[in-house]
Design a protein around this motif. Sequence first.
Motif, PDB file in Angstrom:
ATOM      1  N   VAL A  86       6.389 -11.118   4.951  1.00  0.00           N
ATOM      2  CA  VAL A  86       5.796 -10.856   6.237  1.00  0.00           C
ATOM      3  C   VAL A  86       5.312  -9.448   6.483  1.00  0.00           C
ATOM      4  O   VAL A  86       4.452  -9.108   6.947  1.00  0.00           O
ATOM      5  N   ILE A  87       6.114  -8.682   5.514  1.00  0.00           N
ATOM      6  CA  ILE A  87       5.660  -7.057   5.704  1.00  0.00           C
ATOM      7  C   ILE A  87       4.220  -6.954   4.899  1.00  0.00           C
ATOM      8  O   ILE A  87       3.398  -6.297   5.534  1.00  0.00           O
ATOM      9  N   LYS A 144      -3.043  -9.545   0.783  1.00  0.00           N
ATOM     10  CA  LYS A 144      -2.969 -10.350   1.805  1.00  0.00           C
ATOM     11  C   LYS A 144      -3.262 -11.783   1.681  1.00  0.00           C
ATOM     12  O   LYS A 144      -2.543 -12.840   1.922  1.00  0.00           O
ATOM     13  N   GLU A 181       0.915  -1.206   0.031  1.00  0.00           N
ATOM     14  CA  GLU A 181      -0.139  -0.103   0.079  1.00  0.00           C
ATOM     15  C   GLU A 181       0.827   1.322   0.132  1.00  0.00           C
ATOM     16  O   GLU A 181       0.340   2.128  -0.375  1.00  0.00           O
ATOM     17  N   ALA A 226       2.018  -9.286   4.464  1.00  0.00           N
ATOM     18  CA  ALA A 226       0.860 -10.042   5.089  1.00  0.00           C
ATOM     19  C   ALA A 226       0.362  -9.237   6.454  1.00  0.00           C
ATOM     20  O   ALA A 226      -0.725  -9.413   6.747  1.00  0.00           O
ATOM     21  N   ALA A 227       1.262  -8.492   7.297  1.00  0.00           N
ATOM     22  CA  ALA A 227       1.199  -7.747   8.218  1.00  0.00           C
ATOM     23  C   ALA A 227       0.353  -6.556   7.886  1.00  0.00           C
ATOM     24  O   ALA A 227      -0.502  -6.142   8.437  1.00  0.00           O
ATOM     25  N   THR A 228       0.502  -5.831   6.762  1.00  0.00           N
ATOM     26  CA  THR A 228       0.117  -4.987   6.202  1.00  0.00           C
ATOM     27  C   THR A 228      -1.221  -5.174   5.715  1.00  0.00           C
ATOM     28  O   THR A 228      -1.506  -5.697   4.439  1.00  0.00           O
ATOM     29  N   CYS A 229      -2.357  -4.944   6.449  1.00  0.00           N
ATOM     30  CA  CYS A 229      -3.662  -5.455   5.975  1.00  0.00           C
ATOM     31  C   CYS A 229      -4.798  -4.315   5.902  1.00  0.00           C
ATOM     32  O   CYS A 229      -5.651  -4.339   6.908  1.00  0.00           O
ATOM     33  N   GLY A 230      -4.554  -3.264   5.065  1.00  0.00           N
ATOM     34  CA  GLY A 230      -5.487  -2.316   5.003  1.00  0.00           C
ATOM     35  C   GLY A 230      -6.708  -3.317   4.038  1.00  0.00           C
ATOM     36  O   GLY A 230      -6.560  -4.003   3.346  1.00  0.00           O
TER      37      GLY A 230
END
Lengths: 204, 204
Positions: free
Chosen positions: B116-117, B130, B36, B119-123
């Motif tokens: 990892v980045i 994701k 994003e 998957a964690a960034t979940c807007g």
Amino acid sequence: MNSVCSISAPKGRPREFDIDVALGKALLVFWRNGYEAASMTELTSAMGITKPSLYAAFGNKEALFNKALDLYEREKLAYMTSALDAPSARGVAERLLRGALEMQMSTCDPKGCLGVISAATCGAEAETIKAAVVKRRASSEAALIRRFEEAQAAGELPEGMTPAALTRFLFAILQGLALQGGSGATCTELSELVATSMAVWPTK
Amino acid sequence: MNSVCSISAPKGRPREFDIDVALGKALLVFWRNGYEAASMTELTSAMGITKPSLYAAFGNKEALFNKALDLYEREKLAYMTSALDAPSARGVAERLLRGALEMQMSTCDPKGCLGVISAATCGAEAETIKAAVVKRRASSEAALIRRFEEAQAAGELPEGMTPAALTRFLFAILQGLALQGGSGATCTELSELVATSMAVWPTK
DNA sequence: ATGCCTATATACCGCTCGGTATGAATAGCG
DNA sequence: CGCTATTCATACCGAGCGGTATATAGGCAT
């Protein structure tokens, strides 16, 4: 004159919403979406207030996030400090793992860890946010290292295993737990992860 | 008539940039910033092309990201599949940990793990992103589980420790490694983490 | 009742986002 | 040459972003 005992005399028009309740709602939005992806529109709608009210009460988005982070640490990460009271290093690890597992299995809260999410979300704009989160994590790490130093002095740690290394190892597992929890892992999978971690936890 | 041996006869104006080089540049931007936070402006400027060229060559931002993810798996995550060739479960774990460590210590590439980045960034917008990342991770997990099943059949695993649980345990450490690497951990800290992980790795 | 001060609601600001319409440039093909 | 096909560069689109100016509503003290 009963105004003396009261907290204060708010002079103007009284606020129509509970500032703590609103902060709790904001926390949930940040938790679900991360800092950047949580828009002011979604925040205000979840908090039930308008944008000017939000800015008057909390400053701006970043200040709101930091206050939400405070609340998160205070309410959701309380098990991290209380875990340090466990009688042994192994007990500390077990309490931390079980506490993290319990959080991931809670059905009412969002999955994943706000800290993990926010640290990984690293837009150039959110660099200051990331720094704040990393700083908070560092203080938790330091507390855990101190606890493991006590354990080492008590002869609980195997030789050649430093308190700092053990701390980062445990943190890595906790971070992995939060990440997998946020990526759709089931409760049984996560509790297996905790069980495996405890099974391999070093015993002198 | 030497047009037969060539790949094809591109009729129109020839492309003025190398599509693979451009994809590599895009990968770096996604890697540094996450999906994003990587804006089209930053992407095109890093790739040295204009927006219409990007859209003509790659489709849209999401398609570009998926192609960058392909490249990432192919080039940067090759150690994950080759690690499965190790003769023992312990060897597999060691190769994975050392491979991940080497990546984090590389000075030319960004820190952290793109998977990892992302998957964690979940807007809410990036939900499909994701999902794609999680799906890829699942296939890596499945391969590792199969490898540990062989190890179990060979009697390498302690009793009561399933291949799946051991896989998720190892993945948790790898994820924690990437996360700490992306949060400013030093090389010695990360290598200590790997050493600790290997020290506690179960031996039957 | 009258100021005073604060919270509220609406409407708006400049900016950036992902994505595109348009026309000029450049190749192969007849 | 003209024709067609593809890429290039500029300029633009609607939408959403974080944040705010303005005016109204509502409690307090006097």
